[in-house]
Motif scaffolding. Structure first.
Motif, PDB file in Angstrom:
ATOM      1  N   LEU A 151       0.950  -1.243   0.085  1.00  0.00           N
ATOM      2  CA  LEU A 151       0.154   0.075   0.027  1.00  0.00           C
ATOM      3  C   LEU A 151       0.860   1.302   0.006  1.00  0.00           C
ATOM      4  O   LEU A 151       1.802   1.319   0.828  1.00  0.00           O
ATOM      5  CB  LEU A 151      -0.901   0.123   1.093  1.00  0.00           C
ATOM      6  CG  LEU A 151      -2.198  -1.363   1.463  1.00  0.00           C
ATOM      7  CD1 LEU A 151      -2.615  -1.153   2.829  1.00  0.00           C
ATOM      8  CD2 LEU A 151      -2.961  -1.184   0.369  1.00  0.00           C
ATOM      9  N   ILE A 152       0.578   2.092  -0.880  1.00  0.00           N
ATOM     10  CA  ILE A 152       1.288   3.217  -0.953  1.00  0.00           C
ATOM     11  C   ILE A 152       0.429   4.250  -0.353  1.00  0.00           C
ATOM     12  O   ILE A 152      -0.654   4.496  -0.932  1.00  0.00           O
ATOM     13  CB  ILE A 152       1.883   3.668  -2.690  1.00  0.00           C
ATOM     14  CG1 ILE A 152       2.631   2.601  -3.230  1.00  0.00           C
ATOM     15  CG2 ILE A 152       2.647   4.954  -2.398  1.00  0.00           C
ATOM     16  CD1 ILE A 152       4.295   2.584  -2.469  1.00  0.00           C
ATOM     17  N   ALA A 153       0.859   4.895   0.722  1.00  0.00           N
ATOM     18  CA  ALA A 153      -0.020   5.686   1.231  1.00  0.00           C
ATOM     19  C   ALA A 153       0.472   7.403   1.446  1.00  0.00           C
ATOM     20  O   ALA A 153       1.625   7.705   1.447  1.00  0.00           O
ATOM     21  CB  ALA A 153      -0.125   5.152   3.022  1.00  0.00           C
ATOM     22  N   ASP A 154      -0.590   8.120   1.665  1.00  0.00           N
ATOM     23  CA  ASP A 154      -0.509   9.664   1.890  1.00  0.00           C
ATOM     24  C   ASP A 154       0.116   9.557   3.392  1.00  0.00           C
ATOM     25  O   ASP A 154      -0.850   9.591   4.245  1.00  0.00           O
ATOM     26  CB  ASP A 154      -1.545  10.340   1.274  1.00  0.00           C
ATOM     27  CG  ASP A 154      -1.596  11.928   1.542  1.00  0.00           C
ATOM     28  OD1 ASP A 154      -0.835  12.173   2.597  1.00  0.00           O
ATOM     29  OD2 ASP A 154      -2.256  12.807   1.111  1.00  0.00           O
ATOM     30  N   ALA A 155       1.211   9.798   3.641  1.00  0.00           N
ATOM     31  CA  ALA A 155       1.756  10.017   5.190  1.00  0.00           C
ATOM     32  C   ALA A 155       0.922  10.751   5.941  1.00  0.00           C
ATOM     33  O   ALA A 155       0.431  10.640   7.028  1.00  0.00           O
ATOM     34  CB  ALA A 155       2.968   9.825   5.319  1.00  0.00           C
ATOM     35  N   ALA A 156       0.875  12.094   5.568  1.00  0.00           N
ATOM     36  CA  ALA A 156       0.520  13.026   5.911  1.00  0.00           C
ATOM     37  C   ALA A 156      -1.281  12.843   6.541  1.00  0.00           C
ATOM     38  O   ALA A 156      -1.599  13.268   7.613  1.00  0.00           O
ATOM     39  CB  ALA A 156       0.495  14.403   5.388  1.00  0.00           C
ATOM     40  N   ARG A 157      -1.812  12.422   5.472  1.00  0.00           N
ATOM     41  CA  ARG A 157      -3.375  12.024   5.613  1.00  0.00           C
ATOM     42  C   ARG A 157      -3.528  10.801   6.799  1.00  0.00           C
ATOM     43  O   ARG A 157      -4.396  11.174   7.638  1.00  0.00           O
ATOM     44  CB  ARG A 157      -3.886  11.562   4.468  1.00  0.00           C
ATOM     45  CG  ARG A 157      -5.391  11.138   4.157  1.00  0.00           C
ATOM     46  CD  ARG A 157      -6.162  12.101   3.445  1.00  0.00           C
ATOM     47  NE  ARG A 157      -7.566  11.516   2.997  1.00  0.00           N
ATOM     48  CZ  ARG A 157      -7.819  11.171   1.752  1.00  0.00           C
ATOM     49  NH1 ARG A 157      -7.097  11.338   0.704  1.00  0.00           N
ATOM     50  NH2 ARG A 157      -8.876  10.775   1.603  1.00  0.00           N
ATOM     51  N   LEU A 158      -2.594  10.047   6.580  1.00  0.00           N
ATOM     52  CA  LEU A 158      -2.825   8.962   7.806  1.00  0.00           C
ATOM     53  C   LEU A 158      -2.578   9.502   9.001  1.00  0.00           C
ATOM     54  O   LEU A 158      -3.072   9.268  10.019  1.00  0.00           O
ATOM     55  CB  LEU A 158      -1.929   7.890   7.635  1.00  0.00           C
ATOM     56  CG  LEU A 158      -1.876   6.904   6.312  1.00  0.00           C
ATOM     57  CD1 LEU A 158      -0.634   5.629   6.317  1.00  0.00           C
ATOM     58  CD2 LEU A 158      -3.316   6.292   6.452  1.00  0.00           C
ATOM     59  N   ARG A 159      -1.564  10.468   9.262  1.00  0.00           N
ATOM     60  CA  ARG A 159      -1.295  11.070  10.368  1.00  0.00           C
ATOM     61  C   ARG A 159      -2.432  11.862  11.195  1.00  0.00           C
ATOM     62  O   ARG A 159      -2.516  11.941  12.147  1.00  0.00           O
ATOM     63  CB  ARG A 159       0.092  11.876  10.359  1.00  0.00           C
ATOM     64  CG  ARG A 159       0.676  12.564  11.640  1.00  0.00           C
ATOM     65  CD  ARG A 159       2.174  12.989  11.334  1.00  0.00           C
ATOM     66  NE  ARG A 159       2.186  14.089  10.332  1.00  0.00           N
ATOM     67  CZ  ARG A 159       2.647  14.165   9.072  1.00  0.00           C
ATOM     68  NH1 ARG A 159       3.458  12.756   8.772  1.00  0.00           N
ATOM     69  NH2 ARG A 159       2.913  14.908   8.398  1.00  0.00           N
ATOM     70  N   GLU A 160      -2.861  12.636   9.927  1.00  0.00           N
ATOM     71  CA  GLU A 160      -4.016  13.654  10.557  1.00  0.00           C
ATOM     72  C   GLU A 160      -5.318  12.868  10.954  1.00  0.00           C
ATOM     73  O   GLU A 160      -6.088  13.260  11.900  1.00  0.00           O
ATOM     74  CB  GLU A 160      -4.231  14.395   9.292  1.00  0.00           C
ATOM     75  CG  GLU A 160      -3.325  15.682   8.996  1.00  0.00           C
ATOM     76  CD  GLU A 160      -3.417  16.269   7.699  1.00  0.00           C
ATOM     77  OE1 GLU A 160      -4.412  15.801   7.020  1.00  0.00           O
ATOM     78  OE2 GLU A 160      -2.462  16.815   7.320  1.00  0.00           O
ATOM     79  N   SER A 161      -5.459  11.679  10.277  1.00  0.00           N
ATOM     80  CA  SER A 161      -6.532  10.986  10.690  1.00  0.00           C
ATOM     81  C   SER A 161      -6.462  10.100  11.983  1.00  0.00           C
ATOM     82  O   SER A 161      -7.649   9.842  12.667  1.00  0.00           O
ATOM     83  CB  SER A 161      -6.820   9.841   9.757  1.00  0.00           C
ATOM     84  OG  SER A 161      -5.884   8.766   9.556  1.00  0.00           O
ATOM     85  N   GLY A 162      -5.296   9.927  12.377  1.00  0.00           N
ATOM     86  CA  GLY A 162      -5.186   9.261  13.883  1.00  0.00           C
ATOM     87  C   GLY A 162      -5.273   7.568  13.767  1.00  0.00           C
ATOM     88  O   GLY A 162      -5.215   6.973  14.951  1.00  0.00           O
ATOM     89  N   VAL A 163      -5.473   7.089  12.325  1.00  0.00           N
ATOM     90  CA  VAL A 163      -5.531   5.537  12.299  1.00  0.00           C
ATOM     91  C   VAL A 163      -4.260   4.903  12.825  1.00  0.00           C
ATOM     92  O   VAL A 163      -3.314   5.488  12.779  1.00  0.00           O
ATOM     93  CB  VAL A 163      -6.139   5.288  11.035  1.00  0.00           C
ATOM     94  CG1 VAL A 163      -7.254   5.904  10.786  1.00  0.00           C
ATOM     95  CG2 VAL A 163      -4.892   5.527  10.032  1.00  0.00           C
ATOM     96  N   ARG A 164      -4.375   3.764  13.277  1.00  0.00           N
ATOM     97  CA  ARG A 164      -3.163   3.017  13.461  1.00  0.00           C
ATOM     98  C   ARG A 164      -2.565   2.414  12.121  1.00  0.00           C
ATOM     99  O   ARG A 164      -3.319   2.139  11.142  1.00  0.00           O
ATOM    100  CB  ARG A 164      -3.611   1.670  14.038  1.00  0.00           C
ATOM    101  CG  ARG A 164      -2.365   0.976  14.332  1.00  0.00           C
ATOM    102  CD  ARG A 164      -2.690  -0.625  15.060  1.00  0.00           C
ATOM    103  NE  ARG A 164      -3.310  -1.673  14.080  1.00  0.00           N
ATOM    104  CZ  ARG A 164      -2.519  -2.282  13.592  1.00  0.00           C
ATOM    105  NH1 ARG A 164      -1.213  -2.241  13.554  1.00  0.00           N
ATOM    106  NH2 ARG A 164      -2.885  -3.223  12.772  1.00  0.00           N
TER     107      ARG A 164
END
Length: 430
Positions: A151-164
């Motif tokens: 999975l290539i992920a938008d790191a900032a979006r993951l961080r902002e969402s608070g998901v594990r």
């Protein structure tokens, strides 16, 4: 012997010599050299450069065994090889993928390398990788590069969402992955984009993580398709993300991986499942300031297992210099050279020594995540299934495309994969 007979013999000898001189892999030429034609499918600039450099290094070290580089294309390799094999014009050394070898191996077009491969090479590459090129009692290629799906992920979006954020040690389950994509969706943005223009390999290979198998070989050696509980997990997850949760974009289902990158960069998609090598395109194309990271694909009953079809190097059965061809393969796949090829293609080497190289275990660009997944890679489910290309094109691809778009349900998908699929496979197993 009269004069006319001698003239005829001389003319015949000259004609034969000219014919042999025109054959790229025929007996040694007047200069004492053997020439081997190597058809490479390297296509990325770094990969082509690395491969050509290695060919040049071999030629400098082995003046009596010259390797001629021939550029091939992944887009047409199966049909091109089939035509060249049947026409007696195949390259001596063939670059391909393991899931394309079955018909060529069973058809007698590829050499059995069992007694030709050096022990150094056979012991360095794991047994599971060798299974991908073993058909019947023979070994018909050397698996050398492989790429997991990640999975290539938008790191900032993951961080902002608070998901594990998952790791290879603690991956998401398929159920958790579905929930996360729902949390990341909304306001015209999606948690995931599935580029499924060619849905079969992605579905089958990822299904190993859920315990899927699909192809079952009986005691008589014949293969049948059974779409069972483990085979349902991945396609059902995608179907529900697209059609129920609206957490996956329906517009990318007919797209290739590269087509989804602009949307990832623009924040439209939080994640995209892609082959490991797509990282190179991201490095080249991502706008300045875009933060991205590599995550492992979800795990299920089968853990992180997933199927791969390694890139392979084979020798044509018609090649008259098989030992020399294998000697070149041994050189090309020395650990240091395998690292160069892996870096050039942004993939993982199959060899244990190459995989241990620090350059392939750095956190930068997700190399460490890929290396951690290497021990979980398995031969793709369809590796040894005769008739797979036809089954994939005529049955599985249209059925999966219709299911993912919501046009048919799970029951109809099962019916078509099993009933229609087994009719196709039966023609190859009589």
């Amino acid at each position: 012997m009269n004069r006319m007979t001698r003239v005829r013999m001389l003319v015949g000898a000259i004609a034969l010599a000219l014919l042999l001189a025109g054959c790229s892999s025929g007996p040694a030429r007047d200069d004492g050299r053997v020439t081997l034609r190597f058809q490479s499918l390297a296509w990325q600039q770094e990969s082509v450069a690395a491969t050509r450099e290695l060919v040049d290094e071999w030629n400098a070290l082995h003046p009596d065994i010259r390797v001629e580089y021939v550029q091939g294309s992944w887009d047409s390799v199966h049909d091109q090889l089939l035509t060249s094999f049947e026409g007696g014009e195949a390259p001596d050394i063939v670059h391909d993928a393991s899931d394309d070898l079955a018909d060529f191996a069973y058809g007698g077009h590829l050499a059995d390398l069992t007694d030709l491969l050096p022990e150094r090479l056979t012991s360095d590459i794991p047994a599971l990788s060798w299974q991908s090129v073993t058909f019947g009692d023979g070994v018909y290629g050397v698996p050398f590069l492989q790429e997991p799906r990640v999975l290539i992920a938008d790191a900032a979006r993951l961080r902002e969402s608070g998901v594990r954020v998952p790791t290879p040690e603690h991956p998401w389950s398929w159920a958790e992955f579905r929930q996360v994509t729902k949390e990341l969706s909304g306001d015209g943005r999606y948690g995931v984009a599935w580029p499924l223009k060619e849905p079969v390999s992605a579905t089958l290979n990822l299904s190993l993580s859920a315990g899927g198998r699909l192809f079952h070989r009986g005691a008589d050696g014949k293969v049948t398709v059974r779409f069972e509980e483990g085979d349902e997990v991945v396609p059902r997850t995608v179907h529900e993300q697209v059609n129920t949760d609206r957490s996956a974009s329906s517009t990318t289902l007919g797209s290739g991986g590269s087509d989804t990158l602009p949307g990832l960069f623009a924040g439209k998609y939080a994640m995209v499942p892609l082959g490991f090598s797509y990282r190179q395109q991201i490095v080249q194309q991502a706008p300045e300031g875009f933060e991205w990271q590599v995550l492992p694909a979800p795990a299920g009953a089968g853990g992180l297992a997933q199927g791969v079809s390694p890139q392979t190097l084979s020798v044509a059965e018609d090649c008259p210099h098989k030992k020399e061809a294998v000697a070149f393969l041994d050189f090309l796949l020395q650990p240091r050279n395998m690292v160069r090829l892996a870096l050039g293609d942004w993939m993982l080497p199959t060899g244990r020594q190459a995989l241990a190289d620090p350059a392939l275990r750095t956190p930068e660009h997700g190399w460490a995540v890929g290396a951690a997944l290497a021990s979980h890679l398995r031969p793709a489910p369809a590796q040894s299934v005769r008739g797979y290309p036809e089954w994939k094109d005529k049955v599985a691809t249209p059925a999966l495309q219709e299911y993912y778009s919501g046009a048919i349900g799970l029951g109809e998908l099962r019916k078509r994969l099993e009933e229609d699929g087994n009719l196709v496979l039966a023609r190859y197993q009589r």
